[in-house]
Design a protein around this motif. Structure first.
Motif, PDB file in Angstrom:
ATOM      1  N   TYR A 117      12.997 -38.602  51.482  1.00 24.79           N
ATOM      2  CA  TYR A 117      13.271 -37.300  50.864  1.00 24.79           C
ATOM      3  C   TYR A 117      12.610 -37.179  49.499  1.00 24.79           C
ATOM      4  N   ILE A 127      18.741 -31.383  55.543  1.00 27.04           N
ATOM      5  CA  ILE A 127      19.913 -32.268  55.440  1.00 27.04           C
ATOM      6  C   ILE A 127      21.154 -31.489  55.861  1.00 27.04           C
ATOM      7  N   GLU A 132      18.315 -33.190  61.792  1.00 22.25           N
ATOM      8  CA  GLU A 132      18.140 -34.222  60.777  1.00 22.25           C
ATOM      9  C   GLU A 132      19.111 -35.376  61.000  1.00 22.25           C
TER      10      GLU A 132
END
Length: 157
Positions: A117, A127, A132
């Protein structure tokens, strides 16, 4: 005529009260100590804006684009986030440490996820989504990003 206890009996009652008070205080101190031990554990929150490290009293939030690189320190087990920005008066860049000894997480997984990230801040918008979450589970199952997961998400070492 009322019966009054003699001096010896009063002393026995007072001694019993002292032991009870000491026992209650001892148990109370033990419970507070154990509670603080468990509350001292840091809490990590990863969200689209960055990573928040919540300690017992203080909280530190780092945006994904502020992380220059990660460093793993083995003793004590820590992931150090080295932040971008100019050095002040020639001193080293600011760092934020995540103590891993208190967390129930694989240090390599945490380092890989934060590194990803930090390298790809645009992916952080995902997220909390099912896709994800599936990628993160695949990263755990796929030996921490080696294989198909790393082809989709390059890691920042």
């Amino acid at each position: 005529m009322p019966i009054t206890p003699s001096g010896d009996e009063a002393e026995i009652v007072r001694d019993a009260f002292d032991w009870t008070f000491a026992a209650v205080m001892g148990v109370s101190v033990l419970l507070v100590t154990v509670s603080l031990f468990f509350l001292c554990r840091p809490r990590l929150v990863l969200d689209p804006t960055g990573i928040t490290i919540q300690h017992l009293v203080r909280q530190h939030t780092v945006r994904w684009d502020e992380i220059a690189y990660l460093r793993r320190i083995d003793r004590p087990a820590t992931v150090r986030l080295v932040l971008t920005g100019s050095a002040v008066f020639g001193l080293a860049q600011e760092t934020v440490d995540i103590p891993l000894g208190w967390l129930f997480v694989n240090p390599d997984f945490l380092r890989a996820a934060i590194g990803h990230y930090a390298a790809q801040p645009g992916d952080a918008a995902a997220i909390g989504t099912a896709d994800e979450a599936a990628w993160l589970v695949g990263m755990i199952d796929g030996d921490l990003g080696i294989g198909s997961a790393s082809a989709r998400h390059p890691l920042n070492d």
